[in-house]
Scaffold this motif. Structure first.
Motif, PDB file in Angstrom:
ATOM      1  N   GLY A 201       0.819  -1.210   0.000  1.00  0.00           N
ATOM      2  CA  GLY A 201       0.000   0.000   0.000  1.00  0.00           C
ATOM      3  C   GLY A 201       0.850   1.257   0.000  1.00  0.00           C
ATOM      4  N   LEU A 202       1.955   1.223   0.746  1.00  0.00           N
ATOM      5  CA  LEU A 202       2.860   2.375   0.784  1.00  0.00           C
ATOM      6  C   LEU A 202       3.522   2.598  -0.564  1.00  0.00           C
ATOM      7  CD1 LEU A 202       4.777   2.250   4.193  1.00  0.00           C
ATOM      8  CD2 LEU A 202       3.234   4.026   3.375  1.00  0.00           C
ATOM      9  N   ARG A 203       4.010   1.518  -1.164  1.00  0.00           N
ATOM     10  CA  ARG A 203       4.733   1.663  -2.436  1.00  0.00           C
ATOM     11  C   ARG A 203       3.853   2.295  -3.509  1.00  0.00           C
ATOM     12  NH1 ARG A 203       8.479  -3.731  -3.480  1.00  0.00           N
ATOM     13  NH2 ARG A 203       9.818  -3.498  -1.646  1.00  0.00           N
ATOM     14  N   GLU A 204       2.572   2.012  -3.488  1.00  0.00           N
ATOM     15  CA  GLU A 204       1.660   2.584  -4.480  1.00  0.00           C
ATOM     16  C   GLU A 204       1.555   4.101  -4.346  1.00  0.00           C
ATOM     17  OE1 GLU A 204      -2.112   0.761  -4.148  1.00  0.00           O
ATOM     18  OE2 GLU A 204      -1.439  -1.231  -4.797  1.00  0.00           O
ATOM     19  N   LEU A 205       1.831   4.609  -3.147  1.00  0.00           N
ATOM     20  CA  LEU A 205       1.648   6.035  -2.887  1.00  0.00           C
ATOM     21  C   LEU A 205       2.944   6.832  -3.020  1.00  0.00           C
ATOM     22  CD1 LEU A 205      -0.626   5.667   0.280  1.00  0.00           C
ATOM     23  CD2 LEU A 205      -1.355   6.062  -2.087  1.00  0.00           C
ATOM     24  N   LEU A 206       4.074   6.126  -3.098  1.00  0.00           N
ATOM     25  CA  LEU A 206       5.368   6.796  -3.142  1.00  0.00           C
ATOM     26  C   LEU A 206       5.884   6.936  -4.569  1.00  0.00           C
ATOM     27  CD1 LEU A 206       7.134   4.898  -0.198  1.00  0.00           C
ATOM     28  CD2 LEU A 206       5.990   7.121  -0.101  1.00  0.00           C
ATOM     29  N   ALA A 207       6.481   8.072  -4.858  1.00  0.00           N
ATOM     30  CA  ALA A 207       7.144   8.248  -6.143  1.00  0.00           C
ATOM     31  C   ALA A 207       8.345   7.306  -6.207  1.00  0.00           C
ATOM     32  CB  ALA A 207       7.606   9.695  -6.306  1.00  0.00           C
ATOM     33  N   ALA A 208       8.729   6.925  -7.402  1.00  0.00           N
ATOM     34  CA  ALA A 208       9.839   5.982  -7.554  1.00  0.00           C
ATOM     35  C   ALA A 208      11.116   6.516  -6.919  1.00  0.00           C
ATOM     36  CB  ALA A 208      10.066   5.686  -9.033  1.00  0.00           C
ATOM     37  N   ASP A 209      11.316   7.840  -6.992  1.00  0.00           N
ATOM     38  CA  ASP A 209      12.533   8.436  -6.443  1.00  0.00           C
ATOM     39  C   ASP A 209      12.263   9.196  -5.146  1.00  0.00           C
ATOM     40  OD1 ASP A 209      11.009  10.398  -7.585  1.00  0.00           O
ATOM     41  OD2 ASP A 209      12.675  11.408  -8.611  1.00  0.00           O
ATOM     42  N   VAL A 210      11.265   8.765  -4.395  1.00  0.00           N
ATOM     43  CA  VAL A 210      10.902   9.424  -3.136  1.00  0.00           C
ATOM     44  C   VAL A 210      12.122   9.520  -2.216  1.00  0.00           C
ATOM     45  CG1 VAL A 210      10.200   7.249  -2.049  1.00  0.00           C
ATOM     46  CG2 VAL A 210       9.279   9.422  -1.203  1.00  0.00           C
ATOM     47  N   ARG A 211      12.173  10.603  -1.426  1.00  0.00           N
ATOM     48  CA  ARG A 211      13.253  10.800  -0.458  1.00  0.00           C
ATOM     49  C   ARG A 211      12.670  10.947   0.940  1.00  0.00           C
ATOM     50  NH1 ARG A 211      15.486  15.493  -0.715  1.00  0.00           N
ATOM     51  NH2 ARG A 211      17.423  14.876   0.299  1.00  0.00           N
ATOM     52  N   LEU A 212      13.331  10.322   1.899  1.00  0.00           N
ATOM     53  CA  LEU A 212      12.979  10.432   3.313  1.00  0.00           C
ATOM     54  C   LEU A 212      14.174  11.064   4.020  1.00  0.00           C
ATOM     55  CD1 LEU A 212      11.320   9.730   5.897  1.00  0.00           C
ATOM     56  CD2 LEU A 212      12.387   7.468   5.831  1.00  0.00           C
ATOM     57  N   VAL A 213      14.010  12.281   4.519  1.00  0.00           N
ATOM     58  CA  VAL A 213      15.120  13.015   5.133  1.00  0.00           C
ATOM     59  C   VAL A 213      14.662  13.609   6.464  1.00  0.00           C
ATOM     60  CG1 VAL A 213      16.471  13.572   3.079  1.00  0.00           C
ATOM     61  CG2 VAL A 213      14.481  14.957   3.653  1.00  0.00           C
ATOM     62  N   ALA A 214      15.617  13.766   7.387  1.00  0.00           N
ATOM     63  CA  ALA A 214      15.278  14.231   8.725  1.00  0.00           C
ATOM     64  C   ALA A 214      16.188  15.357   9.174  1.00  0.00           C
ATOM     65  CB  ALA A 214      15.371  13.072   9.723  1.00  0.00           C
ATOM     66  N   ASP A 215      15.647  16.216  10.013  1.00  0.00           N
ATOM     67  CA  ASP A 215      16.378  17.305  10.649  1.00  0.00           C
ATOM     68  C   ASP A 215      16.376  17.030  12.151  1.00  0.00           C
ATOM     69  OD1 ASP A 215      17.050  19.589  12.059  1.00  0.00           O
ATOM     70  OD2 ASP A 215      15.800  20.942  10.901  1.00  0.00           O
ATOM     71  N   SER A 216      17.536  16.612  12.664  1.00  0.00           N
ATOM     72  CA  SER A 216      17.657  16.347  14.097  1.00  0.00           C
ATOM     73  C   SER A 216      18.540  17.366  14.792  1.00  0.00           C
ATOM     74  CB  SER A 216      18.241  14.949  14.335  1.00  0.00           C
ATOM     75  OG  SER A 216      19.616  14.931  14.015  1.00  0.00           O
ATOM     76  N   GLY A 217      19.365  18.084  14.026  1.00  0.00           N
ATOM     77  CA  GLY A 217      20.296  19.016  14.628  1.00  0.00           C
ATOM     78  C   GLY A 217      21.311  18.340  15.536  1.00  0.00           C
ATOM     79  N   GLY A 218      21.444  17.013  15.392  1.00  0.00           N
ATOM     80  CA  GLY A 218      22.343  16.271  16.258  1.00  0.00           C
ATOM     81  C   GLY A 218      21.798  16.044  17.651  1.00  0.00           C
ATOM     82  N   LYS A 219      20.504  16.332  17.845  1.00  0.00           N
ATOM     83  CA  LYS A 219      19.907  16.245  19.180  1.00  0.00           C
ATOM     84  C   LYS A 219      18.835  15.174  19.284  1.00  0.00           C
ATOM     85  CE  LYS A 219      20.809  21.126  20.080  1.00  0.00           C
ATOM     86  NZ  LYS A 219      20.251  22.419  20.530  1.00  0.00           N
ATOM     87  N   ALA A 220      18.662  14.371  18.239  1.00  0.00           N
ATOM     88  CA  ALA A 220      17.657  13.312  18.218  1.00  0.00           C
ATOM     89  C   ALA A 220      18.120  12.267  17.216  1.00  0.00           C
ATOM     90  CB  ALA A 220      16.288  13.880  17.819  1.00  0.00           C
ATOM     91  N   PRO A 221      17.498  11.080  17.200  1.00  0.00           N
ATOM     92  CA  PRO A 221      17.881  10.057  16.221  1.00  0.00           C
ATOM     93  C   PRO A 221      17.857  10.611  14.806  1.00  0.00           C
ATOM     94  CG  PRO A 221      16.406   9.116  17.853  1.00  0.00           C
ATOM     95  CD  PRO A 221      16.442  10.603  18.118  1.00  0.00           C
ATOM     96  N   GLN A 222      18.842  10.229  14.020  1.00  0.00           N
ATOM     97  CA  GLN A 222      19.012  10.780  12.676  1.00  0.00           C
ATOM     98  C   GLN A 222      19.297   9.663  11.681  1.00  0.00           C
ATOM     99  OE1 GLN A 222      19.233  14.170  11.569  1.00  0.00           O
ATOM    100  NE2 GLN A 222      19.542  13.452   9.483  1.00  0.00           N
ATOM    101  N   TRP A 223      18.615   9.709  10.531  1.00  0.00           N
ATOM    102  CA  TRP A 223      18.954   8.807   9.438  1.00  0.00           C
ATOM    103  C   TRP A 223      20.077   9.461   8.660  1.00  0.00           C
ATOM    104  CZ3 TRP A 223      13.261   9.695   8.886  1.00  0.00           C
ATOM    105  CH2 TRP A 223      12.533   8.787   9.661  1.00  0.00           C
TER     106      TRP A 223
END
Length: 318
Positions: A201-223
Motif C-alpha cells: 500500500g505504501l509503495r503505491e503512494l510513493l514516487a519511484a525516487d521518493v526521499r525520506l530526510v530528517a532534521d535532528s540538529g544532532g539532538k535526536a535520532p538521525q537517518w
C-alpha cells in the motif's frame, strides 16, 4: 502572544494595541517566511510591537509601518541566523508551522504553497534582502514603494532584488498542482498504510525516487543521509512505525506548512517529531521529518526521542 506595554504620549494605547493585534497575523506570516522559525518570528513580531508602542508619531498607515518594521527586524535576525545555520549538524529544515494565522481567500493556495517546506528551503538560496523583497512582492503583493521603505533601498533596487530572487529560485520553485482535498486523501491513505505496516500500500503512494530526510540538529535520532527510492523508504517505514504504534505511539494527520503532514506522539502524548509531505503527480515525492526538539516546543511538550526509539527497537522481531 499578547502585546505587552501600551502607553505613551502618542494617542490611545488601547487603539494602538488593537491596530497591532488586527495586523499580528500578517506580521507573523511575513516574519516566518523570511526567517523559517516560529520562535524567531514571534520574537520579531514582539520587537515590532515595542517599536510601534514607542513611536511618538502616529503612522498614516499602520499596515505599511508595521510591515516595514517587522521586515527590517526579520532581516537583521536572519543575517545572524545564517551563520548558525552554516554550522548546523545535518539537514536544516524550517520549524514546522501547523497553521498560518494570516488568511486571504483570494490568495489561499498561493499562501499555502509559499509556506511549504520546499518553498522555504528554496528561499534559503537568497540573500536576506532578496528574501525579504521576494516575500513582500511575490507572496503578499506589496507595491515596490512599500518594499523600498521596508528594506531601505530605492524602488529600482527593489525591482532588481526581486528579479534576482526569481532567478535564484529558478525552476526549483514548488508547484503543488493537486487540489487540497486530493492531497489530504492521499496523506490519509499513506498514514493508514504506515500504521498498519502495509508495504504494498505504501509503495503505491510513493514516487519511484521518493526521499525520506530528517532534521535532528544532532539532538535526536538521525537517518544519516536519509533514504531514497520507494522500495527502501517503504521498507524502513514499515519496519519501525507499526511497533511505534503498538507501543502506544500515535500518528495524528495534520497540515504542516500548508501541506499534508502529521504529528507523531509518544504514549504520554508528548511530541516525538513532525512530518511534512510533498505531493506531486499523485505521489509522495519527499517526506521531511523534524525531530530536533528545539524546533518542536511550540507544538507541545517534547518527548525523549532516543527513549522512544529504544523502546521501539526492543519490540522488533529478532
Amino acid at each position: 502572544m499578547p502585546v505587552r506595554g501600551g502607553h505613551g504620549e502618542h494617542g490611545s494605547a488601547g487603539s494602538r494595541a488593537e491596530e497591532f493585534e488586527d495586523l499580528r497575523p500578517l506580521l507573523f506570516s511575513i516574519a516566518y517566511r523570511i526567517l523559517g522559525s516560529v520562535a524567531e518570528a514571534e520574537d520579531a513580531v514582539q520587537e515590532t510591537w515595542l517599536r510601534y508602542d514607542a513611536a511618538r508619531a502616529v503612522p498614516g498607515s499602520p499596515r505599511a509601518y508595521l510591515s516595514a518594521a517587522v521586515t527590517r527586524v526579520s532581516i537583521n535576525v536572519l543575517r545572524s541566523a545564517r551563520v548558525r545555520r552554516e554550522e548546523y549538524v545535518g539537514d536544516w529544515f524550517p520549524e514546522p508551522l501547523l497553521a498560518d494565522p494570516y488568511e486571504d481567500p483570494e490568495r489561499a493556495a498561493e499562501l499555502a504553497d509559499s509556506v511549504s517546506m520546499a518553498a522555504l528551503l528554496l528561499l534559503e538560496r537568497l540573500s536576506p534582502l532578496e528574501r525579504a523583497a521576494f516575500v513582500l512582492r511575490e507572496v503578499f503583493g506589496f507595491e515596490f514603494g512599500e518594499i523600498a521603505s521596508a528594506v531601505g533601498r530605492s524602488e529600482s533596487a527593489c525591482r532588481q532584488l526581486v528579479v534576482r530572487a526569481r532567478r535564484h529560485m529558478g525552476d526549483g520553485r514548488p508547484r503543488f498542482e493537486a487540489d487540497r482535498h486530493e492531497r489530504a486523501e492521499l496523506a490519509t491513505r499513506f498514514f493508514a498504510a504506515l500504521a498498519g505496516g502495509d508495504v504494498d500500500g505504501l509503495r503505491e503512494l510513493l514516487a519511484a525516487d521518493v526521499r525520506l530526510v530528517a532534521d535532528s540538529g544532532g539532538k535526536a535520532p538521525q537517518w544519516s543521509g536519509g533514504f531514497a527510492g520507494a522500495a527502501g523508504v517503504s521498507e524502513v517505514l514499515t519496519t519501525f512505525l507499526p511497533p511505534f504504534v503498538r507501543n502506544g505511539g500515535a500518528i495524528e494527520p495534520h497540515p504542516v506548512n500548508g501541506q499534508p503532514g502529521a504529528i507523531f506522539r509518544a504514549r504520554d502524548g508528548k511530541v516525538v517529531n513532525v512530518w511534512a509531505l510533498d505531493v506531486r503527480d499523485g505521489r509522495i515525492q519527499t517526506i521531511r521529518t523534524v525531530t530536533n526538539p528545539d524546533k518542536l516546543g511550540h507544538i507541545g511538550p517534547v518527548a525523549d526521542a532516543w527513549a522512544v526509539l529504544n523502546e521501539t527497537l526492543r519490540t522488533l522481531p529478532e
